[in-house]
Design an enzyme around this catalytic site. Structure first.
Site, PDB file in Angstrom:
ATOM      1  N   TYR A 212       0.863  -1.186   0.000  1.00  0.00           N
ATOM      2  CA  TYR A 212       0.000   0.000   0.000  1.00  0.00           C
ATOM      3  C   TYR A 212       0.896   1.231   0.000  1.00  0.00           C
ATOM      4  O   TYR A 212       1.892   1.291   0.729  1.00  0.00           O
ATOM      5  CB  TYR A 212      -0.877   0.019   1.258  1.00  0.00           C
TER       6      TYR A 212
ATOM      7  N   GLU B 221      -3.662   7.457  -3.831  1.00  0.00           N
ATOM      8  CA  GLU B 221      -3.577   6.180  -3.127  1.00  0.00           C
ATOM      9  C   GLU B 221      -3.400   5.044  -4.127  1.00  0.00           C
ATOM     10  O   GLU B 221      -4.194   4.897  -5.049  1.00  0.00           O
ATOM     11  CB  GLU B 221      -4.858   5.972  -2.316  1.00  0.00           C
TER      12      GLU B 221
END
Ligand code: ADP
Ligand code: MG
Length: 386
Positions: free
Chosen positions: A109, A197
């Protein structure tokens, strides 16, 4: 402003952030052509909606051949995709992204957000990729490595290295990770993003690092200096009333309650929503018609509030300053001429030209209740809708 994954990936490419090869398609036939042009399979067909969790909802399918891509696109296009982020009503899928399927070794991530507390961008990286970061933060916060960036200095190489080492990447991946992070940060600042993101950021079996997903939000307040980006807006993904409000330069946000609120000034609008809640009811919207609103803007605002079928009562709370009470009253009267008002209206009006404003409303034939102060207004409207 939210944009689609395929649009986010186009932007990433411009900043040398590696993404899988792929192209957007609007019909099954187009999807097949994209796959044929990509060459070797397998492929992935991904529903393009402004919400995550698509994998779990059946909006992402792997296909071995262009023919299978066509079939998968046929099933996904036109479907109402329900994911944990769409709410039970789901979202209609109008586009799919067809891209080369990757053999995934590891899912990470990487996210950049603006931290309002420190007033600085924060880079976050985690070895727990593919999962919702909120869940990782709640259960295993130690798996999230953070670096706060001084915007005047930019993302320093040591910070990118801290993140890369922190998530346990091996020595041969540190360099590509550092340039990935650095490029993403450059994009974040250059395009005035409010969120960038990448979840998951994958390491492939071949040892490449790729952005497999892209959730890029752009700061609405900076769009005036990115006209090319404003064009990425997809009206189909927006609430129709919010879209309409934006056309009229109104700050309107639709909420889930049943009391419409027409207020001038963002602070007063927030306070009004609090009072509605304090009176035991729920606001149906946030609307700041603005200090310098014209009668026409008031008309549009009022029309938009009433167009929400949830609205069972309207609270008009105006403190006439730059927006004079008579201008407000004229705007409301004009709106009433255009639409039928079937719900009770409570008015709390104070400030510049208040007498004139009241007179205009009184002579308009519009039925409304006058409140003595803000709390009284909130209580009255709450009582009326119950
Ligand atoms: P969402 O976050 O909406 O569920 P993602 O783009 O993150 O959508 O995809 C979900 C999962 O699907 C990924 O974690 C990955 O396992 C798989 N996936 C997505 N794109 C690809 C791809 N190009 N190749 C292989 N797997 C993929
Ligand atoms: Mg994702």
């Amino acid at each position: 402003m939210k944009i689609h994954e395929y649009q986010g990936k186009e932007l990433l490419k411009k900043f040398q952030v590696p993404v899988p090869r792929g192209e957007v398609a609007e019909t099954p036939q187009e999807a097949r052509t994209v796959a044929e042009e990509l060459g070797n399979g397998p492929f992935v067909v991904k529903a393009q909606i402004h919400a995550g969790g698509r994998g779990k909802g059946g909006g992402i399918k792997v296909a071995a051949t262009p023919e299978e891509v066509e079939n998968a696109a046929n099933r996904i296009l036109g479907m109402t995709l329900v994911t944990p982020q769409t709410g039970p009503e789901g979202r209609l899928v109008n586009k799919v992204l067809v891209e080369q399927a990757q053999e995934i070794e590891k899912e990470l991530y990487l996210g950049i957000v603006l931290d309002r507390t420190s007033a600085q961008p924060v880079l976050m990286m985690s070895s727990a990729g593919g999962m919702e970061i909120e869940e990782v933060a709640a259960r295993t916060p130690e798996l999230i490595i953070k670096e706060t960036v001084d915007p005047t200095a930019g993302c320093m190489p040591y910070q990118a290295r801290n993140l890369a080492f922190g998530v346990g990447l091996g020595p041969q991946l540190i360099r590509p990770a550092v340039s990935f992070i650095d490029n993403l940060y450059r994009m974040f600042t250059a395009l005035d993003c409010s969120l960038a993101e990448i979840n998951p950021l994958v390491v492939t079996k071949k040892g490449e690092m790729l952005a497999l997903d892209a959730k890029i939000n752009l700061d609405d307040n900076a769009l005036f200096r990115h006209h090319d980006l404003a064009a990425l807006e997809d009206p189909e993904e927006m609430d129709p009333l919010e879209h309409e409000a934006r056309k009229h330069h109104l700050n309107y946000i639709r909420l889930s309650g049943n009391i419409g609120a027409m207020v001038n000034g963002a602070g007063l609008a927030m306070a009004t929503m609090d009072l509605i809640k304090a009176a035991g009811a729920e606001p149906a919207n946030f609307l700041d018609v603005g200090g310098g609103a014209s009668a026409e803007m008031v008309t549009n605002g009022f029309r938009i509030i009433l167009a929400d079928p949830q609205v069972k009562g309207v609270l008009i709370n105006i403190f006439g300053g730059i927006l004079r009470c008579d201008v407000l009253a004229n705007g409301v009267v004009q709106a009433v001429k255009e639409v039928q008002v079937k719900v009770p209206i409570i008015v709390r009006l104070e400030g510049t030209n208040v007498e004139l404003g009241r007179e205009i409303l009184q002579n308009s034939g519009l039925k409304f209740t006058v409140a003595t102060d803000m709390m009284d207004a909130a209580r009255k409207v709450a009582a009326l809708v119950q």
